[in-house]
Scaffold this motif. Structure first.
Motif, short mmCIF file in Angstrom:
data_model
loop_
_atom_site.label_atom_id
_atom_site.label_comp_id
_atom_site.label_asym_id
_atom_site.label_seq_id
_atom_site.Cartn_x
_atom_site.Cartn_y
_atom_site.Cartn_z
N VAL A 195 0.47 -1.36 0.18
CA VAL A 195 -0.07 0.08 -0.32
C VAL A 195 1.23 1.63 0.13
O VAL A 195 0.42 2.01 0.43
CB VAL A 195 -0.95 -0.32 0.80
N LEU A 238 -4.09 0.58 8.34
CA LEU A 238 -4.19 2.08 8.90
C LEU A 238 -2.98 1.91 9.52
O LEU A 238 -2.08 2.94 9.36
CB LEU A 238 -4.86 2.59 9.83
N ALA A 278 -1.75 2.27 5.55
CA ALA A 278 -2.88 2.77 4.09
C ALA A 278 -3.43 3.03 4.31
O ALA A 278 -3.53 3.89 5.29
CB ALA A 278 -3.75 0.97 4.32
N GLY A 329 -6.95 6.22 3.23
CA GLY A 329 -8.24 5.90 4.18
C GLY A 329 -9.02 4.76 2.57
O GLY A 329 -9.41 4.08 2.78
N TRP A 330 -8.31 5.14 1.31
CA TRP A 330 -9.24 4.99 0.50
C TRP A 330 -8.32 3.35 0.04
O TRP A 330 -9.44 2.15 -0.45
CB TRP A 330 -9.27 5.69 -1.14
N GLN A 331 -7.26 3.06 0.30
CA GLN A 331 -7.22 1.56 0.20
C GLN A 331 -7.47 1.41 0.37
O GLN A 331 -7.61 0.06 0.70
CB GLN A 331 -5.50 1.97 0.45
N ARG A 341 -9.13 -2.31 -0.46
CA ARG A 341 -8.59 -3.49 -0.11
C ARG A 341 -8.99 -4.62 0.78
O ARG A 341 -8.56 -5.18 0.88
CB ARG A 341 -6.80 -3.07 -0.12
N VAL A 342 -9.31 -3.19 2.05
CA VAL A 342 -10.37 -4.64 3.02
C VAL A 342 -11.59 -4.09 3.33
O VAL A 342 -12.47 -5.18 3.88
CB VAL A 342 -9.41 -3.12 4.65
N PRO A 402 -10.77 7.35 8.83
CA PRO A 402 -11.63 8.70 7.88
C PRO A 402 -12.62 8.26 7.36
O PRO A 402 -13.09 7.14 7.39
CB PRO A 402 -10.16 8.67 6.60
#
Lengths: 355, 299, 278
Positions: free
Chosen positions: A101, B183, B187, B189-191, B195-196, C12
């Protein structure tokens, strides 16, 4: 990397989770946060990670204020109590996640990622499970994968929330030793939370005992065990017998029995006296005894023999722990009357001042 | 959503006598047959009563084709809109604590308890010729009521809660641990979301979308109020069924109805499949690899 | 935004998620409903009351509510039975039957309407046997009840089923050990545990039936004062361009919806208090 925690306070509504916490964690240290559930230890760990924000106070990483730094920028490794493995990803993808990531600029190549992940999986001895899914792993395996995943991003700090909490006794013991060895190899500053005193004392360099959102005592495991700072720590670290006595002129009196105390400057007054079962000496000779008691129960399995006595002068019970040799030389039988002498006491005058 | 499938073995002590079991099962099955199964079968029966030729002719009638097109267009717009809404609402409600959460959850469910006719009426009052925005819309030559936008709006209203109410309990049950882990691993927020979160809720999401789609394609009351029943233009399939039925064109009505009934059957099949998948996934969580290996070697 | 004062969280997207939710909720649901209420206020209290207290409106409300109540009661009884049989007994084709229960959710109401009407019409599959017995179903209030029973069937089954499923066999074993017979166990152990779910399912079915339109209008016959349901009255008013009249009746229906919603939340709150979690 060192971590300094300064005046941290955290509340949830009316509940005070942490009250004015100050703690310095040295670089490379393996520290245990020990306490009963609800004492604030997990909250403190999550604040260090950046998963919670303190109401006031500061977290310093290597002397630098990290309080407002977002969790994803703190470079911490966090192992969740229930591991929080990504259930839809293979073990390999779980461990690779932190690397994959990263923004394209700093992301390692596919080959490098593969190499690093496999190295980590070898380190936790689970490289043969790379293609398995978390649901297919046992608890101990999940735990090690969670650890490998958090190490993949080369964290500066490793934080573990009840790392052995959800495992059965045998696996727990193995993993504890394994974690200790791993830490000795990698020397990464590590903090783990536990409610199991044995675990904290066995694994860590330093133990911080917490209760009701405060630090009760911090110190080396032997220090904490030998010289507990408060009644809470004394009781939390293991079985104790409690006696009520008085401190007077450098000794503590329990009934007619007097025991010298280490600290001559202690204030006089009513005091609580704690004696651990293995610090209780039993004998058949009267004289200079704290009390006499009748043996009600003997548990003689294993190297330590546990004896439960009922005091003759009151209805209270006393636990004593003897070695097999002592037990055999005394020839104790159920119903025998014996005399009790404490070898070592922990005395707390009732205001709570330690002696 | 998915019902747990762990059927506990019932012993003689915790079940009824054979006679009672047979009688109760019999009653239940007769009731279901009369009330559900026979009506379903009758749709196809009536549609094919005069043979395949008439059936196919009814379906290829230009008005029917137009109705089918309109129904598809409506669902194609309404379902994605509510999908995005459902995910946003579930994210806010299942992942954060805030005041007014219970109220918000109730409000999201509100369209389920409002009569579809009232649902249609509110848009007529807003956008109709006599409505508040009517004059302004007429001036700018925008048609909402008695046109496709009105049909889409009414459909969005009646299917409003489907995705959200499927996702909220699911995400609450899953907890935020995995997202927090992502996080901590760096990662964004969008990832984390792509992805999760999304892979974890995909079955629940699909389940909500299936139900949402079935209702969107089959809605009658709300759409009937806003559509104006202009043949070949603002008739969805359910409205077309009504018109044909009222004209005593039973073959035509039941032919179109059989399409919708077929859609219902596909919906039920997909729904059962998704439930099955979700429980499979759930069951997998509890079986460690060694146990599986042992199971496999035992056979 | 003090109302939505969130606790701090590291995740977020709170603003985006909640903002979009509120925006969409207001746009699609709340503003249009507000328009309805404001429109009805144009009538004034007097006008409102005159519109909704005409014999025809009262009769339709009685019919809508009465038929819904009967249908919900039938569903409570048979829904419980179906849930019981599906959870407790095994029989061939159970999977199919279990899936079929959701048919009324998946089948468009208009299709259900014409199918039921055809079945119960005097020359239909069911009607031809009922007619000689003097029972008229289609185009009478009984037909409305049949349609509403169809529509509400899955609600009770789907609320009761998971509760029955989760009921521990140990509870019943304990009761058996204590000497209770099957009927006593059902009455005193199983039924009380499923009662909140049954009530919730009943109220959901009732709420759905009160507002139902599509499946009813075909079978009802729509004779004013006899078999005319309230939603149809609204449509009738609209077709005569009597927007105010339609609005007034819609407001009454909206109020009924709110009462039902309140009732459902109340039952769930009560059940939650009684049984700890949910």
């Amino acid at each position: 990397m060192s971590i300094d925690i300064r005046n941290v306070r955290k509340t949830f509504g009316d509940f005070i989770a942490l009250e004015n916490i100050n703690l310095d964690i040295a670089s490379g240290e393996l520290l245990a946060l020990l306490g009963p559930s609800g004492c604030g230890k997990t909250t403190l760990l999550r604040i260090i990670a950046g998963l919670e924000t303190p109401d006031s106070g500061q977290i310093l990483f290597h002397g630098e204020d990290a309080t407002d730094r977002h969790v994803s920028e703190r470079q911490v490794g966090f192992v969740f109590q229930h591991y929080a493995l990504f259930r839809h990803m293979t073990v390999f993808d779980n461990v690779a996640f932190g690397l994959s990531v990263r923004p394209r600029r700093s992301r390692p190549s596919k080959e490098e990622i593969r190499e690093r992940v496999m190295k980590l999986l070898k380190l936790v001895q689970l490289d043969w499970l790379a293609d398995a899914y978390p649901a297919q792993l046992s608890g101990g395996q999940r735990q090690r994968i969670a650890l490998a995943r958090s190490l993949a991003v080369e964290p500066r700090v490793l934080l573990l929330d009840e790392p052995f909490g959800a495992l059965d006794a045998k696996v727990r013991k193995d993993l504890r030793r394994w974690l200790r060895r791993l830490h000795d190899e990698m020397h990464i500053t590590s903090v783990f939370v536990t409610h199991d005193q044995e675990e904290a004392l066995e694994v860590s360099d330093r133990v911080v005992v917490m209760n009701h959102g405060r630090i009760e005592q911090a110190g080396r495991p032997d220090e904490i065990y030998e010289t507990p700072a408060t009644p809470f720590v004394t009781q939390f670290l293991g079985d104790v017998n409690l006696f009520h006595g008085r401190v007077d002129a450098g000794q503590v009196a329990i009934g007619d029995y007097a025991h010298p105390i280490a600290d001559p400057s202690a204030t006089d007054g009513a005091a609580k006296v704690y004696v651990r079962p293995h610090d209780i000496e039993l004998s058949r000779e009267p004289g200079a005894a704290l009390a006499s008691g009748t043996i009600e129960h003997i548990h003689a399995v294993g190297p330590i023999v546990r004896v439960e006595l009922k005091r003759d002068d009151s209805d209270t019970y006393i636990d004593a722990a003897l070695t097999k040799e002592q037990y055999q030389s005394l020839r104790l039988m159920l119903g025998d009357q014996v005399y009790i002498r404490p070898r070592k006491v922990a005395v707390f005058v009732d205001e709570g001042a330690h002696i | 959503m998915a019902l747990a499938t762990n059927q506990t073995e019932r012993t003689a002590a915790t079940t009824e006598s054979v006679v009672v079991r047979y009688v109760l099962t019999g009653f239940a099955l007769v009731f279901l047959t009369l009330f559900l199964f026979v009506p379903l079968v009758s749709v196809f029966w009536e549609a094919l009563a005069k043979g395949w030729d008439l059936y196919l002719a009814a379906l290829t009638d230009p008005e029917a084709v137009n109705a089918i097109k309109l129904t598809l267009i409506t669902a194609l717009i309404a379902v994605p809109l509510n999908l995005v809404f459902g995910v946003a609402a579930a994210w806010a409600i299942a992942r954060f604590e805030f005041r007014g959460k219970a109220l918000l959850t109730t409000l999201i469910d509100l369209p389920f308890s409002i009569s579809p006719v009232v649902a249609g009426l509110i848009y007529v009052l807003l956008f109709g010729a006599q409505g508040w925005l009517g004059p302004w819309l007429a001036e700018h030559d925008i048609k909402i009521i008695f046109a496709i936008p009105g049909i889409v709006l009414a459909t969005v209203f009646v299917t409003f809660p489907f995705v959200a109410r499927e996702l909220i309990p699911l995400m609450q049950a899953q907890g935020a641990d995995e997202e927090q882990a992502a996080l901590v691993l760096g990662a964004s927020g969008w990832q984390t979301f792509w992805r999760v979160t999304l892979p974890n809720i995909k079955w629940g999401l699909l389940y909500g979308v299936i139900l949402c789609n079935a209702r969107a394609m089959g809605e009658f009351g709300a759409v009937s109020v806003v559509s104006g029943h202009i043949r070949g233009q603002t008739n969805t399939v359910p409205l077309h069924v009504e018109i044909l039925y009222n004209e005593y064109n039973f073959i035509g009505a039941f032919a179109c109805a059989s399409l919708l009934a077929g859609l219902a059957l596909v919906t039920l099949a997909l729904k059962t499949f998704v439930e099955w998948r979700a429980t499979q996934q759930h069951k997998g969580d509890a079986v460690p690899l060694e146990a599986r290996a042992r199971l496999a070697s035992a056979h | 935004m003090n109302l939505f004062n969130k606790k701090h969280s590291v995740l977020p997207g709170f603003g985006l998620g909640l903002g979009y939710t509120l925006f969409w909720l207001c746009l699609i649901v709340l503003l249009p409903l507000l328009a309805l209420v404001l429109k009805s206020s144009e009538l004034g209290w007097q006008g409102f009351w005159e519109t909704v207290s005409t014999d025809r409106v009262i009769a339709s409300l009685k019919l809508s509510f009465g038929a819904s109540l009967v249908a919900a009661l039938i569903n409570a009884l048979f829904g419980f039975l179906v849930a019981w049989v599906l959870v407790r007994y095994s029989f061939p084709g159970k999977r199919f039957v279990d899936a079929l229960v959701d048919l009324p959710f998946a089948l468009p109401t208009a299709v259900a309407g014409i199918a039921l009407t055809t079945l119960y019409a005097p020359n239909g599959w069911f009607g031809q046997y009922l007619e000689p017995l003097g029972i008229k179903v289609a185009f009478t209030p009984i037909g409305i009840m049949v349609a509403l029973t169809f529509i509400g069937l899955p609600f009770v089954v789907r609320t009761v089923q998971p509760v029955l499923q989760d009921l521990e066999a140990e509870l019943e074993e304990a009761a058996t050990c204590l000497g209770a017979n099957r009927w006593q166990i059902f009455q005193r152990v199983i039924f009380p545990a499923t009662l909140p779910a049954l009530l919730t399912g009943f109220t959901l079915a009732l709420a759905r039936a009160t507002g139902e339109f599509g499946s009813v209008i075909f079978i009802a016959g729509n004779i004013p004062m006899v078999s005319e349901i309230t939603p149809l009255l609204i449509i009738g008013k609209l077709e005569q361009y009597d927007y105010l009249g339609a609005t007034a009746i819609a407001v009454v229906m909206l109020m009924i919806s709110f009462v039902m919603l309140l009732l459902i939340n109340g039952i769930q709150w009560w059940a939650g208090r009684r049984h700890g979690i949910r």
